[in-house]
Design a protein around this motif. Structure first.
Motif, PDB file in Angstrom:
ATOM      1  N   THR A  29       0.839  -1.197   0.000  1.00 41.12           N
ATOM      2  CA  THR A  29       0.000   0.000   0.000  1.00 41.12           C
ATOM      3  C   THR A  29       0.872   1.244   0.000  1.00 41.12           C
ATOM      4  N   ALA A  30       0.390   2.273  -0.649  1.00 42.90           N
ATOM      5  CA  ALA A  30       1.142   3.532  -0.716  1.00 42.90           C
ATOM      6  C   ALA A  30       1.213   4.165   0.672  1.00 42.90           C
ATOM      7  N   PRO A  31       2.365   4.729   1.019  1.00 43.04           N
ATOM      8  CA  PRO A  31       2.484   5.383   2.322  1.00 43.04           C
ATOM      9  C   PRO A  31       1.742   6.721   2.312  1.00 43.04           C
ATOM     10  N   PRO A  32       1.274   7.146   3.484  1.00 46.70           N
ATOM     11  CA  PRO A  32       0.657   8.472   3.540  1.00 46.70           C
ATOM     12  C   PRO A  32       1.723   9.561   3.456  1.00 46.70           C
ATOM     13  N   THR A  33       1.340  10.667   2.889  1.00 49.63           N
ATOM     14  CA  THR A  33       2.219  11.837   2.859  1.00 49.63           C
ATOM     15  C   THR A  33       1.754  12.799   3.946  1.00 49.63           C
ATOM     16  N   VAL A  34       2.482  13.875   4.126  1.00 46.08           N
ATOM     17  CA  VAL A  34       2.014  14.906   5.044  1.00 46.08           C
ATOM     18  C   VAL A  34       0.739  15.494   4.448  1.00 46.08           C
ATOM     19  N   PRO A  35      -0.137  16.056   5.265  1.00 52.23           N
ATOM     20  CA  PRO A  35      -1.410  16.540   4.722  1.00 52.23           C
ATOM     21  C   PRO A  35      -1.305  17.769   3.829  1.00 52.23           C
ATOM     22  N   ASN A  36      -0.344  18.659   4.129  1.00 53.20           N
ATOM     23  CA  ASN A  36      -0.285  19.906   3.372  1.00 53.20           C
ATOM     24  C   ASN A  36       1.133  20.487   3.434  1.00 53.20           C
ATOM     25  N   VAL A  37       1.567  21.055   2.311  1.00 57.17           N
ATOM     26  CA  VAL A  37       2.888  21.680   2.243  1.00 57.17           C
ATOM     27  C   VAL A  37       2.727  23.092   1.694  1.00 57.17           C
ATOM     28  N   ASP A  38       3.294  24.059   2.397  1.00 59.49           N
ATOM     29  CA  ASP A  38       3.336  25.440   1.924  1.00 59.49           C
ATOM     30  C   ASP A  38       4.541  25.545   0.993  1.00 59.49           C
ATOM     31  N   PRO A 131       7.724  20.698  11.549  1.00 59.78           N
ATOM     32  CA  PRO A 131       6.798  21.841  11.557  1.00 59.78           C
ATOM     33  C   PRO A 131       7.430  23.162  11.130  1.00 59.78           C
ATOM     34  N   ASP A 132       8.730  23.343  11.426  1.00 57.35           N
ATOM     35  CA  ASP A 132       9.406  24.591  11.061  1.00 57.35           C
ATOM     36  C   ASP A 132      10.109  24.501   9.696  1.00 57.35           C
ATOM     37  N   TYR A 133       9.838  23.426   8.954  1.00 54.72           N
ATOM     38  CA  TYR A 133      10.423  23.215   7.620  1.00 54.72           C
ATOM     39  C   TYR A 133      11.953  23.139   7.669  1.00 54.72           C
ATOM     40  N   ALA A 157      21.029  14.634  16.212  1.00 62.31           N
ATOM     41  CA  ALA A 157      20.783  13.194  16.346  1.00 62.31           C
ATOM     42  C   ALA A 157      19.330  12.874  16.670  1.00 62.31           C
ATOM     43  N   ASP A 158      18.676  13.669  17.504  1.00 64.06           N
ATOM     44  CA  ASP A 158      17.282  13.399  17.869  1.00 64.06           C
ATOM     45  C   ASP A 158      16.351  13.539  16.666  1.00 64.06           C
ATOM     46  N   THR A 159      16.549  14.598  15.883  1.00 58.64           N
ATOM     47  CA  THR A 159      15.704  14.808  14.701  1.00 58.64           C
ATOM     48  C   THR A 159      15.954  13.707  13.677  1.00 58.64           C
ATOM     49  N   LEU A 160      17.208  13.346  13.463  1.00 62.64           N
ATOM     50  CA  LEU A 160      17.527  12.274  12.530  1.00 62.64           C
ATOM     51  C   LEU A 160      16.887  10.961  12.968  1.00 62.64           C
ATOM     52  N   ALA A 161      16.966  10.650  14.250  1.00 64.87           N
ATOM     53  CA  ALA A 161      16.356   9.419  14.775  1.00 64.87           C
ATOM     54  C   ALA A 161      14.842   9.444  14.600  1.00 64.87           C
TER      55      ALA A 161
END
Length: 183
Positions: A29-38, A131-133, A157-161
């Motif tokens: 099944t296709a993975p979900p994407t984020v709901p919206n991108v500015d 959230p902050d792109y 490291a936290d964001t990468l994980a």
């Protein structure tokens, strides 16, 4: 006649390249994407943090991707690679992206082939976006391609994980990811 032979040759090369790329996602099944991108906020320079191995980035370091909205509604894409090391010879690939209608700007089709090649569009799905792109997980639904990009040359490291955990939750293997040398 020559144009048709050239088109057939390019088609053969593209199909061979696509078929030889390993699939690192077993789910059907296709993975979900984020709901919206500015797209205004998404535009700009991104540094490649990690990627699945692929033929078009072989021996690339110092990789960046730059996106800019165009007047025709499409997005210009400029991918830059430094061969061998972040100080190596520069290789640039210019392409164009279009948003898939109804995707909240999270699913795009990207093409680096000449405009007269109609079938060369590839999937570029935004699977996770901070959230902050500041960082993003991008891939295709088949699991052949996956990238982690960030606004800075390094990612904590936290964001990468967290991004790797999201990739795994979507069915992507993270062991094959190659960390990009940004210097």
């Amino acid at each position: 006649m020559i144009k048709h032979l050239l088109t057939a040759s390019i088609a053969s090369l593209v199909l061979t390249a696509c078929m030889s790329q390993p699939d690192y996602r077993a789910q059907e099944t296709a993975p979900p994407t984020v709901p919206n991108v500015d797209l205004d906020q998404y535009a700009g320079l991104w540094y490649e943090i990690a990627r699945y191995p692929n033929s078009f980035e072989k021996d690339c370091a110092g990789v960046t991707a730059e996106y800019a909205q165009r007047d025709d509604g499409r997005i210009s894409v400029t991918n830059t690679c430094h061969k061998g090391s972040p100080e190596g010879k520069v290789k640039v690939a210019n392409g164009v992206a279009r948003v898939v209608e109804g995707s909240g700007n999270a699913r795009l089709k990207v093409k680096f082939a000449p405009s007269w090649v109609p079938f060369a569009w590839g999937d570029y799905w935004i699977l996770h976006l901070e959230p902050d792109y500041s960082a993003v997980l991008v891939g295709d639904p088949s699991g052949k391609y996956l990238w982690i990009l960030a606004r800075d040359k390094t990612l904590d490291a936290d964001t990468l994980a967290r991004i790797k955990a999201r990739a795994e939750a979507l069915g992507y293997k993270t062991d094959p990811l190659v960390m990009t040398d940004q210097g």
